[in-house]
Write an enzyme that holds these catalytic residues in place. Sequence first.
Site, PDB file in Angstrom:
ATOM      1  N   TYR A  23      69.879  15.372 -11.036  1.00  0.00           N
ATOM      2  CA  TYR A  23      69.383  16.501 -12.316  1.00  0.00           C
ATOM      3  C   TYR A  23      68.044  17.039 -11.074  1.00  0.00           C
ATOM      4  CZ  TYR A  23      65.929  18.303 -15.543  1.00  0.00           C
ATOM      5  OH  TYR A  23      64.976  19.085 -16.403  1.00  0.00           O
ATOM      6  N   SER A  56      61.194  21.679 -12.079  1.00  0.00           N
ATOM      7  CA  SER A  56      60.510  20.503 -12.910  1.00  0.00           C
ATOM      8  C   SER A  56      60.112  19.783 -12.467  1.00  0.00           C
ATOM      9  CB  SER A  56      62.221  19.595 -13.231  1.00  0.00           C
ATOM     10  OG  SER A  56      61.165  18.231 -13.770  1.00  0.00           O
TER      11      SER A  56
HETATM   12  P1  NDP Z   1      67.277  23.062 -24.374  1.00  0.00           P
HETATM   13  O1  NDP Z   1      68.827  21.514 -24.088  1.00  0.00           O
HETATM   14  O2  NDP Z   1      66.110  22.463 -25.646  1.00  0.00           O
HETATM   15  O3  NDP Z   1      67.174  24.158 -23.875  1.00  0.00           O
HETATM   16  C1  NDP Z   1      68.329  24.469 -23.049  1.00  0.00           C
HETATM   17  C2  NDP Z   1      69.064  25.848 -23.060  1.00  0.00           C
HETATM   18  O4  NDP Z   1      69.809  25.973 -22.235  1.00  0.00           O
HETATM   19  C3  NDP Z   1      70.059  26.174 -24.403  1.00  0.00           C
HETATM   20  O5  NDP Z   1      69.599  27.909 -24.372  1.00  0.00           O
HETATM   21  C4  NDP Z   1      71.126  25.973 -24.379  1.00  0.00           C
HETATM   22  O6  NDP Z   1      72.148  27.466 -25.151  1.00  0.00           O
HETATM   23  C5  NDP Z   1      71.316  26.715 -23.028  1.00  0.00           C
HETATM   24  N1  NDP Z   1      72.405  26.710 -21.655  1.00  0.00           N
HETATM   25  C6  NDP Z   1      72.888  25.244 -21.587  1.00  0.00           C
HETATM   26  N2  NDP Z   1      73.780  25.708 -20.605  1.00  0.00           N
HETATM   27  C7  NDP Z   1      73.548  26.575 -20.756  1.00  0.00           C
HETATM   28  C8  NDP Z   1      75.114  27.602 -19.934  1.00  0.00           C
HETATM   29  N3  NDP Z   1      75.917  27.022 -18.991  1.00  0.00           N
HETATM   30  N4  NDP Z   1      74.730  29.078 -20.288  1.00  0.00           N
HETATM   31  C9  NDP Z   1      74.032  29.047 -20.609  1.00  0.00           C
HETATM   32  N5  NDP Z   1      72.817  28.679 -21.623  1.00  0.00           N
HETATM   33  C10 NDP Z   1      73.362  27.734 -20.976  1.00  0.00           C
HETATM   34  O7  NDP Z   1      66.531  22.379 -22.945  1.00  0.00           O
HETATM   35  P2  NDP Z   1      64.601  22.761 -22.470  1.00  0.00           P
HETATM   36  O8  NDP Z   1      63.986  24.007 -23.042  1.00  0.00           O
HETATM   37  O9  NDP Z   1      64.399  21.470 -22.262  1.00  0.00           O
HETATM   38  O10 NDP Z   1      65.091  23.352 -21.019  1.00  0.00           O
HETATM   39  C11 NDP Z   1      64.661  24.735 -20.435  1.00  0.00           C
HETATM   40  C12 NDP Z   1      65.329  23.921 -19.202  1.00  0.00           C
HETATM   41  O11 NDP Z   1      63.828  23.357 -18.625  1.00  0.00           O
HETATM   42  C13 NDP Z   1      66.257  23.438 -18.358  1.00  0.00           C
HETATM   43  O12 NDP Z   1      66.268  23.935 -17.192  1.00  0.00           O
HETATM   44  C14 NDP Z   1      65.079  22.374 -17.917  1.00  0.00           C
HETATM   45  O13 NDP Z   1      66.435  21.502 -17.100  1.00  0.00           O
HETATM   46  C15 NDP Z   1      64.018  22.696 -17.903  1.00  0.00           C
HETATM   47  N6  NDP Z   1      62.425  21.407 -18.233  1.00  0.00           N
HETATM   48  C16 NDP Z   1      62.847  21.045 -20.078  1.00  0.00           C
HETATM   49  C17 NDP Z   1      61.950  19.878 -19.431  1.00  0.00           C
HETATM   50  C18 NDP Z   1      61.640  19.107 -20.215  1.00  0.00           C
HETATM   51  O14 NDP Z   1      60.777  18.564 -20.706  1.00  0.00           O
HETATM   52  N7  NDP Z   1      62.127  19.495 -21.736  1.00  0.00           N
HETATM   53  C19 NDP Z   1      61.333  19.527 -18.048  1.00  0.00           C
HETATM   54  C20 NDP Z   1      61.333  20.036 -16.917  1.00  0.00           C
HETATM   55  C21 NDP Z   1      62.339  21.491 -16.890  1.00  0.00           C
HETATM   56  P3  NDP Z   1      73.237  26.953 -26.098  1.00  0.00           P
HETATM   57  O15 NDP Z   1      73.401  25.219 -25.736  1.00  0.00           O
HETATM   58  O16 NDP Z   1      73.437  27.991 -26.832  1.00  0.00           O
HETATM   59  O17 NDP Z   1      74.548  27.550 -24.694  1.00  0.00           O
END
Ligand code: NDP
Length: 258
Positions: free
Chosen positions: A162, A149
């Site tokens: 985070y 991030s």
């Molecule tokens: P979302 O909340 O939209 O998606 C998160 C994803 O992670 C979902 O597919 C969820 O699937 C999955 N997930 C969460 N916990 C688990 C777990 N324990 N095991 C397996 N799958 C899991 O988040 P984003 O797409 O926004 O974020 C994706 C990544 O990018 C993260 O690491 C986030 O920190 C990072 N990021 C995002 C930013 C942003 O602005 N959006 C900025 C910087 C970094 P399900 O709930 O179906 O399990």
Amino acid sequence: MPAKANPLFDLTGRTALVTGSSRGLGRAIAEGLGDAGAKLIVNGRDAGKLKPVAEEIRGSGHDVIEAPFDVTDEAGVEAAFERFDSEGIAVDIIVNNAGIQHREPMVELKLSDWQRVMDTNLTAAFLVGRVAARRMIPRGEGKIVNIGSLMSEIGRATVVPYAVAKGGIKLLTKGMAAEWARHGIQANGIGPGYMLTEMNEALVSDPKFDAWVKGRAPAGRWGEPKELVGAAVFLASPASAYVNGQMIYVDGGMLSVL
Ligand code: NDP
């Protein structure tokens, strides 16, 4: 020219596991790797939610395997890779993307919430990276892309665990590169800025925060999930053959001015 026409960016014959690809950035990255020719393994915690997503991605012509597991569950992670072994699937590319956010001032923060963020956003990348590397090392190749991030570089109030976890991702990436480069494995990271996904829904609909993002990011806007695809394909492909232990920030220039 489509990306897969250039051999430097061609992922034909490669299999990529993207954790947390049931939506958001993970799904966009998975589809982008698929467009570059990779066979996809999609993941999320809920098999029922993952199935229609996998079907949609298949519908656009990609080869997709569903692998529902919780990335924080060591036994579940190991079992997923044992399943891949038994089905003759070698995972060439790992994208450690699954992540969660938790917003609360530190004085209010429960240890269990601190731990949950660490487990999902940092320890899981170690668990998945370790099990994958144990299989990549004998093959002498592999690509690991860890999603950090812009908070891999900066602190920010109310999201301290985070930012600590994402800062850890940067050094985990360097540690993976240091230990595994000699085995032909590359580990690099992507640091997204503020992107339009479910994780940020509340922030996007808060006019003050929305204005802050648009004012602070030199790009003047939020990022789209598909804008991570270029960095992900680069780091997963032969184009990045001598790049190791690096973070690429895809943040509309925000880190340059914060
Ligand atoms: P979302 O909340 O939209 O998606 C998160 C994803 O992670 C979902 O597919 C969820 O699937 C999955 N997930 C969460 N916990 C688990 C777990 N324990 N095991 C397996 N799958 C899991 O988040 P984003 O797409 O926004 O974020 C994706 C990544 O990018 C993260 O690491 C986030 O920190 C990072 N990021 C995002 C930013 C942003 O602005 N959006 C900025 C910087 C970094 P399900 O709930 O179906 O399990």
